[in-house]
Design an enzyme around this catalytic site. Structure first.
Site, PDB file in Angstrom:
ATOM      1  CE  LYS A  45      23.199  38.327 -46.832  1.00  0.00           C
ATOM      2  NZ  LYS A  45      23.200  39.703 -47.341  1.00  0.00           N
TER       3      LYS A  45
ATOM      4  CD  GLN B  32      24.253  42.961 -45.895  1.00  0.00           C
ATOM      5  OE1 GLN B  32      24.603  41.827 -46.228  1.00  0.00           O
ATOM      6  NE2 GLN B  32      22.990  43.362 -45.972  1.00  0.00           N
TER       7      GLN B  32
ATOM      8  CG  ASP C  11      23.929  40.810 -52.953  1.00  0.00           C
ATOM      9  OD1 ASP C  11      23.194  39.885 -52.553  1.00  0.00           O
ATOM     10  OD2 ASP C  11      24.426  41.661 -52.199  1.00  0.00           O
TER      11      ASP C  11
END
Ligand code: NDP
Length: 310
Positions: free
Chosen positions: A54, A98, A121
């Site tokens: 990412k 994460q 997200d």
């Protein structure tokens, strides 16, 4: 039947190129580049790989990337304070924490603390609710990437029967909502579903998001279906690899196991799927690459929406 292999790389590259172009426009026309903050806790090796890809993609595209790597003993309140400070910083457009998080941290509370406008997200209940209502929202990257893949591969969605195996908040449920929005008829299956094969064999589009290597077999697949394999599983046993691959493919996989200790296998048995499906996504090289590309797109979208740029 020999399947058409849907390359995640070609589609991910196209999405990333579009995002890079938009970033250049934002910089030249509005004097800023979007900024994405990625937070990782502890030493989970898979998280390290995901965060690494990412951060790398952000940097390649011109997104300003901030990477916070905190120790595995980080407390809930420390992480909460970091998220709150990122919420307050106006130049930060996207915040990604994460998963999974260590047990001392309440993951739902952390995700609910992220400013919904920066929730790249798409896991905040505000965005989940908007998605369910069919309103504009930041949408989870993996299912959003699958919709892009289907559309850009000219695969009909409207009116088709889409069957999803898996009901997680990250993949299965948002996938169902997005397919519904595209006018598919949607069925969701899970571990308590009776006679799974009878349902999956009705699928024009079959999405497997289970977390079990090669779980979906030829007998689950209707001849001519599109099969989307979301699963990412490490297989280190050469004998098990032999159940999923043959010929040259198997040789390559065995060489990978020898070199790295494991090979990546999806939730679908690839050899059996390719004998029946019209379209099939490979693992690796399929859905996984789209997830990162859609994160870049979500970051650009969040930056534009927050700053009211069309
Ligand atoms: P979860 O473990 O959260 O969910 C798995 C789902 O599969 C659950 O809903 C579970 O049902 C269902 N399931 C488990 N066993 C069976 C069974 N025997 N029959 C039918 N359904 C079953 O996983 P995720 O959704 O987070 O991830 C799924 C897979 O996708 C994993 O391999 C993961 O690594 C991968 N993944 C890949 C991404 C990518 O970028 N390509 C991104 C995210 C995930 P129940 O709810 O009843 O327990």
């Amino acid at each position: 039947m020999t399947s058409r292999i849907l390359s995640g790389k070609i589609i991910a590259d196209a999405i990333k190129a579009e995002a890079a172009y938009e970033i250049k426009l934002l910089e030249s026309g509005h004097g800023f580049r979007p900024c994405l903050a990625v937070v990782r806790i502890g030493e989970d090796p898979a998280s390290a790989v995901y965060v690494g890809s990412k951060v790398k993609a952000s940097e390649e595209l011109g997104i300003i990337s901030e990477h916070y790597h905190l120790g595995s003993e980080t407390s809930h309140s420390e992480l909460l304070a970091l998220v709150q400070s990122l919420n307050q910083r106006d130049e930060v457009d996207g915040i990604l924490v994460q998963l999974p998080l260590p047990p001392q941290i309440n993951a739902s509370e952390i995700l609910e603390t992220i400013d919904p406008a920066k929730d790249v997200d798409g896991f905040h209940p505000f965005n989940v609710g908007r998605l369910t209502q069919g309103e504009k929202a930041l949408v989870p990257c993996t299912p959003a990437g699958i919709i892009e893949m289907l559309k850009r591969s000219n695969i009909q969605i409207a009116g088709q029967h889409a069957v999803i195996v898996g009901r997680s908040n990250i993949v299965g449920k948002p996938m169902a909502m997005l397919l519904l929005q595209e006018n598919a008829t949607v069925t969701i299956c899970h571990s308590r579903t009776k006679d799974l094969g009878a349902i999956t064999r009705q699928a024009d589009i079959l999405v497997a998001a289970i977390g079990r290597a090669g779980f979906v077999r030829g007998e689950h697949i209707r001849e001519g279906a599109t099969v989307i394999d979301v699963g990412i599983n490490n297989v280190s046993d050469p004998q098990l690899a032999g159940e999923f691959f043959n010929g040259e493919d198997l040789e390559k996989r065995l060489a990978t196991i020898e070199k790295r200790g494991f090979t990546l296998v999806g939730d679908v048995n690839p050899t059996e799927a390719m004998a029946k499906a019209a379209n099939f996504t490979p693992v690796p090289g399929g859905v996984g690459l789209l997830t990162v590309a859609m994160l870049m797109k979500n970051t650009v979208d969040a930056a534009k929406r927050r700053r009211r740029i069309n």
